[in-house]
Scaffold this active site. Structure first.
Site, PDB file in Angstrom:
ATOM      1  N   GLY A 104       0.822  -1.207   0.000  1.00  0.00           N
ATOM      2  CA  GLY A 104       0.000   0.000   0.000  1.00  0.00           C
ATOM      3  C   GLY A 104       0.852   1.251   0.000  1.00  0.00           C
ATOM      4  O   GLY A 104       2.087   1.195   0.080  1.00  0.00           O
ATOM      5  N   SER A 105       0.195   2.393  -0.071  1.00  0.00           N
ATOM      6  CA  SER A 105       0.915   3.662  -0.227  1.00  0.00           C
ATOM      7  C   SER A 105       1.796   3.997   0.974  1.00  0.00           C
ATOM      8  O   SER A 105       2.916   4.499   0.809  1.00  0.00           O
ATOM      9  CB  SER A 105      -0.089   4.792  -0.479  1.00  0.00           C
ATOM     10  N   THR A 106       1.319   3.730   2.186  1.00  0.00           N
ATOM     11  CA  THR A 106       2.130   4.021   3.373  1.00  0.00           C
ATOM     12  C   THR A 106       3.267   3.019   3.518  1.00  0.00           C
ATOM     13  O   THR A 106       4.412   3.386   3.812  1.00  0.00           O
ATOM     14  CB  THR A 106       1.264   4.007   4.645  1.00  0.00           C
ATOM     15  N   GLY A 157      -6.039  -2.488  -0.784  1.00  0.00           N
ATOM     16  CA  GLY A 157      -5.085  -2.622  -1.886  1.00  0.00           C
ATOM     17  C   GLY A 157      -5.115  -3.998  -2.524  1.00  0.00           C
ATOM     18  O   GLY A 157      -4.410  -4.241  -3.503  1.00  0.00           O
ATOM     19  N   GLU A 162      -1.068 -10.367   3.438  1.00  0.00           N
ATOM     20  CA  GLU A 162      -0.782  -9.491   4.569  1.00  0.00           C
ATOM     21  C   GLU A 162      -1.102 -10.190   5.884  1.00  0.00           C
ATOM     22  O   GLU A 162      -0.296 -10.167   6.824  1.00  0.00           O
ATOM     23  CB  GLU A 162      -1.602  -8.201   4.454  1.00  0.00           C
ATOM     24  N   LYS A 170      -7.224   7.805   9.073  1.00  0.00           N
ATOM     25  CA  LYS A 170      -7.610   6.393   9.180  1.00  0.00           C
ATOM     26  C   LYS A 170      -8.244   6.041  10.531  1.00  0.00           C
ATOM     27  O   LYS A 170      -8.693   4.921  10.729  1.00  0.00           O
ATOM     28  CB  LYS A 170      -6.376   5.499   8.957  1.00  0.00           C
ATOM     29  N   LYS A 212      -8.051  -3.769   6.823  1.00  0.00           N
ATOM     30  CA  LYS A 212      -6.956  -3.733   5.861  1.00  0.00           C
ATOM     31  C   LYS A 212      -7.395  -4.452   4.586  1.00  0.00           C
ATOM     32  O   LYS A 212      -8.353  -5.199   4.586  1.00  0.00           O
ATOM     33  CB  LYS A 212      -5.700  -4.416   6.421  1.00  0.00           C
ATOM     34  N   GLY A 213      -6.649  -4.209   3.515  1.00  0.00           N
ATOM     35  CA  GLY A 213      -6.860  -4.976   2.298  1.00  0.00           C
ATOM     36  C   GLY A 213      -7.507  -4.238   1.155  1.00  0.00           C
ATOM     37  O   GLY A 213      -7.834  -4.851   0.133  1.00  0.00           O
ATOM     38  N   GLY A 248       0.565  -0.623   6.521  1.00  0.00           N
ATOM     39  CA  GLY A 248      -0.439   0.409   6.700  1.00  0.00           C
ATOM     40  C   GLY A 248      -1.765  -0.182   7.127  1.00  0.00           C
ATOM     41  O   GLY A 248      -1.893  -1.382   7.371  1.00  0.00           O
TER      42      GLY A 248
END
Length: 281
Positions: free
Chosen positions: A74-76, A146, A152, A170, A143-144, A131
């Site tokens: 993910g982005s983070t 992405g 993960e 978030k 989560k997920g 993230g």
């Protein structure tokens, strides 16, 4: 605040003439004098990416040489992987082995020369950093979004410590409270059948289930790294019992994994406009 004082008794003069102090009126200026002004400058506004990078850098402070690391998606998490690659290239870290949670992370880490392996060869991971899409007050997560929730969860469940990095957007009072997707990975076989069943589980929460598509106007379903589909659940009200909801979802035949990461995070690093906050249980 420092103060400035003037002790007149410390001034000496040998002349018999009296000490004369001359002051120029404040509203008069000689030609050589220039006006003095102070312009206030607003503090720079941090973007969401700036905040994610701050949280990522803080998390990487926990990484030590010789560790087996779970590398999130993910982005983070991408900022975390970038930082680890940078520290390896400068020799500040060494003997790191990364376990990526997606093909995308694997490609990024490989491009940064981070040594990689798998859970088969390293079933015990020292630390995972990833993230999150939602973080509630109990440090439970969604989560997920992405699309990498299965890998993960496998990697992070095998980790002795799991640090979550996120910006303050978030934070939610209850999981599902953002109104954004809570993903469920399902097998392709009869995916519509499972979509209907998943929506029916949470009728009282005003849940809407949608099959995730590739995007860009395509009607083609999104396919995960493991060849499955994703059903995204959208809640109008937060989930009251995350553990109960997770059990009900997992009990459905054809469900591979869900995006409720419950009781897994050991700490959460949140970057906000006022700085970094580390949340622990």
């Amino acid at each position: 605040m420092a103060s400035l004082s003037l002790n007149l008794s410390s001034l000496h003069h040998t002349s018999t003439n009296p000490l004369i102090l001359r002051c120029t009126p404040l509203n008069l200026r000689t030609p050589s004098q220039k006006p003095f002004s102070i312009r206030s400058q607003a503090a720079p506004v941090l973007s969401q990416d700036d905040l994610k990078k701050l949280a990522a850098d803080k998390a990487v402070e926990s990484v030590k040489s010789g560790m087996i690391l779970g590398l999130g998606t993910g982005s983070t998490a991408a900022f975390v992987v970038d930082k680890i690659g940078q520290l390896l290239s400068t020799g500040q870290l060494s003997n790191i082995v990364g376990i990526p949670t997606s093909k995308r992370t694997q490609e990024q880490a490989a491009s940064l020369n981070i040594p990689l392996s798998t859970l088969d060869l390293h079933p015990r991971i020292d630390l995972a950093i990833d993230g999150a899409d939602e973080v509630d007050p109990n440090l439970d997560l969604v989560k997920g979004r992405g699309g990498a929730l299965l890998r993960e969860k496998m990697v992070e469940a095998a980790s002795s410590s799991f640090i979550v990095v996120a910006d303050d957007s978030k934070l939610v009072s209850g999981l599902g409270g953002s109104g954004l997707a809570m993903p469920v990975e399902v097998v392709q076989f009869c995916s519509k059948y499972n979509l209907v069943r998943l929506q029916g589980l949470f009728k009282e929460l005003g849940c809407e289930a949608k099959l995730r598509l590739v995007g860009d106007g395509s009607e083609k379903p999104y396919v995960t790294d493991n060849g499955n589909y994703i059903v995204d659940l959208y809640f109008k009200n937060p989930i009251k019992d995350g553990f109960g909801a997770g059990k009900e979802i997992s009990a459905l035949e054809g469900v591979v994994e869900h995006g409720l990461f419950l009781g897994m995070a050991t700490s959460v690093i949140i970057a906000g406009k006022t700085g970094i906050e580390v949340m622990t249980k």
